[in-house]
Design an enzyme around this catalytic site. Structure first.
Site, PDB file in Angstrom:
ATOM      1  CE1 TYR A 155      37.305  41.637  39.981  1.00 34.13           C
ATOM      2  CE2 TYR A 155      36.278  42.269  42.065  1.00 34.13           C
ATOM      3  CZ  TYR A 155      36.715  41.289  41.193  1.00 34.13           C
ATOM      4  OH  TYR A 155      36.554  39.965  41.507  1.00 34.13           O
ATOM      5  CB  SER A 204      33.348  39.733  43.140  1.00 34.59           C
ATOM      6  OG  SER A 204      34.034  40.335  44.228  1.00 34.59           O
ATOM      7  CE  LYS A 237      34.485  39.559  38.612  1.00 36.11           C
ATOM      8  NZ  LYS A 237      34.438  38.364  37.733  1.00 36.11           N
TER       9      LYS A 237
END
Length: 250
Positions: A171, A158, A175
């Site tokens: 998150y 990401s 990533k």
């Protein structure tokens, strides 16, 4: 290791993708969002899709829509379960559908919240899916690729795996972990295999909507993203091993 962008829509990439012929592609998180759109696009181009997702209803829906359904193997399995991934690996061997390409797409995000306010269970779900889920797939499928002596592994990263934003710390952390895992993996793989971290860019999915709300609609749809992404993924080579890439055409 290289970092940068790679335009999926370029003529060179498209020609390279077509020249390799039909391939078998494993996609995790296949029943929704990016995974579903990518599966439909690859099937439309004549490639075989091996896919897993957690929702039986969504898997059945994809099975009903995908081109030439008999060519594909779509099943219910959870990447968070090591035993589920072991069973899936066994099944693809029995069906003679060992993948040429793996797309570790399954992922989730926390609800927007300050780091210290994210419930422990929610943080665990992000880590268990995004990091440990990817590791579970690699544990059981890389040996199959080593036996075939070839394979491309694409771990979806990401923009937030190369930067950061408030209220999505779990998150972002997951990533960033995928970026590090992929670079380490690339150094371990034998000749014939390659691992790439791929940021899909900003795409209007349920996950983006959970962060951006109605502003998510301003970004490209999964249907707009999939053709470019498919071309890019199919054009990856051993020379891309260890790369952190983003489709430049967002």
């Amino acid at each position: 290791m290289t970092a940068g962008s790679k335009g999926g829509g370029s003529g060179v990439a498209a020609a390279k993708a077509a020249a390799a012929g039909p391939r078998t592609v494993l996609i995790t998180g296949v029943s929704r969002g990016l995974g579903r759109a990518l599966a439909l696009e690859l099937a439309r181009r004549g490639h075989a899709v091996v896919g897993c997702g957690r929702s039986a209803d969504h898997v059945r829906s994809l099975q009903a829509e995908i081109a030439t359904p008999a060519r594909h193997f779509l099943t219910v399995a959870d990447v968070r379960s090591d035993s589920n991934m072991a069973e899936l690996a066994k099944a693809v061997v029995e069906k003679k559908q060992v993948p040429d390409i793996i797309v570790n797409n399954a992922g989730t995000i926390n609800k927007n919240n300050k780091t210290w306010s994210v419930p422990a269970e929610e943080f665990d779900t992000v880590v268990d899916t995004n990091i440990k889920g990817t590791a579970n797939v690699l544990r059981h499928f890389i040996p199959l690729m080593i036996e075939k002596k070839h394979g491309i592994i694409v771990n979806l990263s990401s923009g937030w795996g190369r930067s950061a934003a408030a209220e999505v710390a779990p998150y972002c952390a997951s990533k960033w972990a995928i970026e590090g895992l992929t670079r380490s993996l690339a150094k371990e793989l034998p000749p014939g295999l390659a691992a790439i971290a791929l940021s899909p860019g900003v795409v209007n999915t349920d996950m983006l909507n959970s962060c951006f709300g109605s502003s998510a609609a301003l970004y490209q749809s999964t249907e707009q993203w999939a053709p470019k992404a498919a071309t890019m993924i199919l054009s990856l080579t051993l020379d891309d091993n260890g790369s952190s890439l983003t489709d430049s055409e967002q």
